[in-house]
Design an enzyme around this catalytic site. Structure first.
Site, PDB file in Angstrom:
ATOM      1  N   ASP A  57      28.137  11.583 -45.390  1.00  0.00           N
ATOM      2  CA  ASP A  57      28.648  12.688 -46.224  1.00  0.00           C
ATOM      3  C   ASP A  57      28.270  14.080 -45.746  1.00  0.00           C
ATOM      4  O   ASP A  57      28.181  15.006 -46.547  1.00  0.00           O
ATOM      5  CB  ASP A  57      28.162  12.521 -47.692  1.00  0.00           C
ATOM      6  CG  ASP A  57      28.568  11.177 -48.270  1.00  0.00           C
ATOM      7  OD1 ASP A  57      29.654  10.679 -47.922  1.00  0.00           O
ATOM      8  OD2 ASP A  57      27.792  10.618 -49.060  1.00  0.00           O
ATOM      9  N   HIS A 107      35.039  11.654 -50.691  1.00  0.00           N
ATOM     10  CA  HIS A 107      33.842  11.408 -51.494  1.00  0.00           C
ATOM     11  C   HIS A 107      34.109  11.879 -52.924  1.00  0.00           C
ATOM     12  O   HIS A 107      34.657  12.967 -53.112  1.00  0.00           O
ATOM     13  CB  HIS A 107      32.647  12.149 -50.887  1.00  0.00           C
ATOM     14  CG  HIS A 107      31.365  11.806 -51.566  1.00  0.00           C
ATOM     15  ND1 HIS A 107      30.686  10.633 -51.312  1.00  0.00           N
ATOM     16  CD2 HIS A 107      30.662  12.436 -52.527  1.00  0.00           C
ATOM     17  CE1 HIS A 107      29.613  10.576 -52.084  1.00  0.00           C
ATOM     18  NE2 HIS A 107      29.578  11.657 -52.833  1.00  0.00           N
ATOM     19  N   GLY A 130      40.940  -0.197 -53.494  1.00  0.00           N
ATOM     20  CA  GLY A 130      42.051   0.206 -52.640  1.00  0.00           C
ATOM     21  C   GLY A 130      43.062   1.113 -53.316  1.00  0.00           C
ATOM     22  O   GLY A 130      44.192   1.248 -52.831  1.00  0.00           O
ATOM     23  N   SER A 131      42.669   1.780 -54.394  1.00  0.00           N
ATOM     24  CA  SER A 131      43.665   2.635 -55.065  1.00  0.00           C
ATOM     25  C   SER A 131      44.040   3.826 -54.190  1.00  0.00           C
ATOM     26  O   SER A 131      45.179   4.297 -54.236  1.00  0.00           O
ATOM     27  CB  SER A 131      43.168   3.091 -56.440  1.00  0.00           C
ATOM     28  OG  SER A 131      42.160   4.054 -56.313  1.00  0.00           O
ATOM     29  N   ASN A 132      43.110   4.322 -53.394  1.00  0.00           N
ATOM     30  CA  ASN A 132      43.459   5.420 -52.483  1.00  0.00           C
ATOM     31  C   ASN A 132      44.424   4.953 -51.400  1.00  0.00           C
ATOM     32  O   ASN A 132      45.375   5.664 -51.069  1.00  0.00           O
ATOM     33  CB  ASN A 132      42.196   6.015 -51.841  1.00  0.00           C
ATOM     34  CG  ASN A 132      41.571   7.077 -52.721  1.00  0.00           C
ATOM     35  OD1 ASN A 132      42.075   8.200 -52.827  1.00  0.00           O
ATOM     36  ND2 ASN A 132      40.489   6.717 -53.379  1.00  0.00           N
ATOM     37  N   LEU A 169      32.470   1.737 -47.218  1.00  0.00           N
ATOM     38  CA  LEU A 169      31.085   2.038 -47.575  1.00  0.00           C
ATOM     39  C   LEU A 169      30.058   1.947 -46.453  1.00  0.00           C
ATOM     40  O   LEU A 169      28.881   2.185 -46.668  1.00  0.00           O
ATOM     41  CB  LEU A 169      30.668   1.149 -48.758  1.00  0.00           C
ATOM     42  CG  LEU A 169      31.538   1.351 -50.005  1.00  0.00           C
ATOM     43  CD1 LEU A 169      31.054   0.496 -51.165  1.00  0.00           C
ATOM     44  CD2 LEU A 169      31.604   2.822 -50.421  1.00  0.00           C
ATOM     45  N   GLU A 208      41.879  12.438 -56.155  1.00  0.00           N
ATOM     46  CA  GLU A 208      41.851  11.812 -54.825  1.00  0.00           C
ATOM     47  C   GLU A 208      43.262  11.394 -54.406  1.00  0.00           C
ATOM     48  O   GLU A 208      43.705  11.644 -53.289  1.00  0.00           O
ATOM     49  CB  GLU A 208      40.933  10.585 -54.826  1.00  0.00           C
ATOM     50  CG  GLU A 208      39.478  10.930 -55.073  1.00  0.00           C
ATOM     51  CD  GLU A 208      38.550   9.736 -54.876  1.00  0.00           C
ATOM     52  OE1 GLU A 208      38.907   8.797 -54.148  1.00  0.00           O
ATOM     53  OE2 GLU A 208      37.458   9.749 -55.454  1.00  0.00           O
ATOM     54  N   ASN A 232      36.795  11.173 -44.355  1.00  0.00           N
ATOM     55  CA  ASN A 232      36.328  10.389 -45.492  1.00  0.00           C
ATOM     56  C   ASN A 232      36.610  11.159 -46.775  1.00  0.00           C
ATOM     57  O   ASN A 232      36.729  12.382 -46.759  1.00  0.00           O
ATOM     58  CB  ASN A 232      34.813  10.165 -45.363  1.00  0.00           C
ATOM     59  CG  ASN A 232      34.252   9.341 -46.505  1.00  0.00           C
ATOM     60  OD1 ASN A 232      34.834   8.320 -46.902  1.00  0.00           O
ATOM     61  ND2 ASN A 232      33.142   9.775 -47.068  1.00  0.00           N
TER      62      ASN A 232
HETATM   63  C1  GAR Z   1      36.763   6.437 -54.438  1.00  0.00           C
HETATM   64  O1  GAR Z   1      36.415   7.129 -55.604  1.00  0.00           O
HETATM   65  C2  GAR Z   1      36.117   7.070 -53.233  1.00  0.00           C
HETATM   66  O2  GAR Z   1      35.995   8.458 -53.316  1.00  0.00           O
HETATM   67  C3  GAR Z   1      34.751   6.433 -53.268  1.00  0.00           C
HETATM   68  O3  GAR Z   1      35.000   5.095 -53.591  1.00  0.00           O
HETATM   69  C4  GAR Z   1      36.158   5.027 -54.442  1.00  0.00           C
HETATM   70  C5  GAR Z   1      37.116   4.008 -53.863  1.00  0.00           C
HETATM   71  O4  GAR Z   1      38.166   3.783 -54.745  1.00  0.00           O
HETATM   72  N1  GAR Z   1      34.083   6.586 -52.012  1.00  0.00           N
HETATM   73  C6  GAR Z   1      32.770   6.779 -51.934  1.00  0.00           C
HETATM   74  O5  GAR Z   1      32.054   6.785 -52.906  1.00  0.00           O
HETATM   75  C7  GAR Z   1      32.268   7.000 -50.524  1.00  0.00           C
HETATM   76  N2  GAR Z   1      30.916   7.467 -50.544  1.00  0.00           N
HETATM   77  P1  GAR Z   1      39.434   2.966 -54.274  1.00  0.00           P
HETATM   78  O6  GAR Z   1      38.933   1.708 -53.580  1.00  0.00           O
HETATM   79  O7  GAR Z   1      40.159   2.654 -55.549  1.00  0.00           O
HETATM   80  O8  GAR Z   1      40.224   3.837 -53.333  1.00  0.00           O
END
Ligand code: GAR
Length: 188
Positions: A145, A104, A13-15, A85, A174, A102
């Site tokens: 994607d 990626h 969940g950092s994003n 996911l 990101e 999304n």
């Molecule tokens: C992120 O790097 C995102 O781009 C990736 O999962 C990570 C989630 O990080 N997403 C994918 O790979 C989608 N195909 P987060 O939970 O810390 O936000």
């Protein structure tokens, strides 16, 4: 006018944290609910701290059109997948055309598709001795994607980079750019 954004996340969940912290003082964006498929997802705690409802879903709920009624109640302007996911079912894409995005952690169309998520992506990039990687923010369509690309940013890979150090570099991008794309799309 206030725009409602529904966040979807499965992992750390950092994003989501970066988006919420950036938007804290933007009164025109509201986050009514966070959707997750993972009872251990970091976003559950984040949602609590920010007073946001959580919808914990399973695959049967996500794949059933009844879920659409639930989402529509929030009158969302945008659905934002942030480390979510599961493939988005067709009924949702049809219900929210050009309203699902999304992020990626690579430069699509390379290193995308089923199974290509999180550390798997960075491991493949390092194994192929790529000189650059980056982020792709794109519209979601029925294929993993493959939706229209809205933004890409690159990062250099040095010979000492590992999948882990690359992941940190990519996450920093990101956190900086996802919120900018969200604001652009919402025009706030
Ligand atoms: C992120 O790097 C995102 O781009 C990736 O999962 C990570 C989630 O990080 N997403 C994918 O790979 C989608 N195909 P987060 O939970 O810390 O936000």
């Amino acid at each position: 006018m206030v725009k409602n954004v529904i966040l979807f996340a499965s992992g750390n969940g950092s994003n989501v944290a970066a988006i919420l912290s950036h938007c804290k003082n933007i009164s025109d964006i509201h986050f009514p609910v966070i959707v997750t498929n993972n009872p251990k997802a970091g976003v559950i705690q984040l949602a609590k701290e920010n007073g946001i409802d959580v919808l914990l879903i399973n695959k049967a709920i996500f794949d059933s059109a009844v879920f659409l009624d639930t989402l529509e109640r929030y009158q969302p302007s945008l659905l934002v997948l942030a480390g979510f996911l599961w493939r988005v079912p067709a009924y949702l894409i049809e219900a929210f055309p050009k309203q699902i995005i999304n992020i990626h952690p690579a430069l699509l169309p390379k290193y995308g598709g089923k199974g290509m998520y999180g550390h798997h992506v960075h491991e493949a990039v390092i194994a192929n001795a790529e000189k650059q990687s980056g982020i792709t923010i794109h519209m979601v369509n029925k294929e993993y994607d493959e939706g229209t690309i809205l933004l890409q940013k690159k990062v250099d890979i040095t010979p000492t980079d590992t999948a882990q150090t690359l992941a940190s570099k990519v996450l920093a991008l990101e956190h900086e750019w996802y919120v900018q794309v969200i604001r652009n799309l919402l025009q706030v």
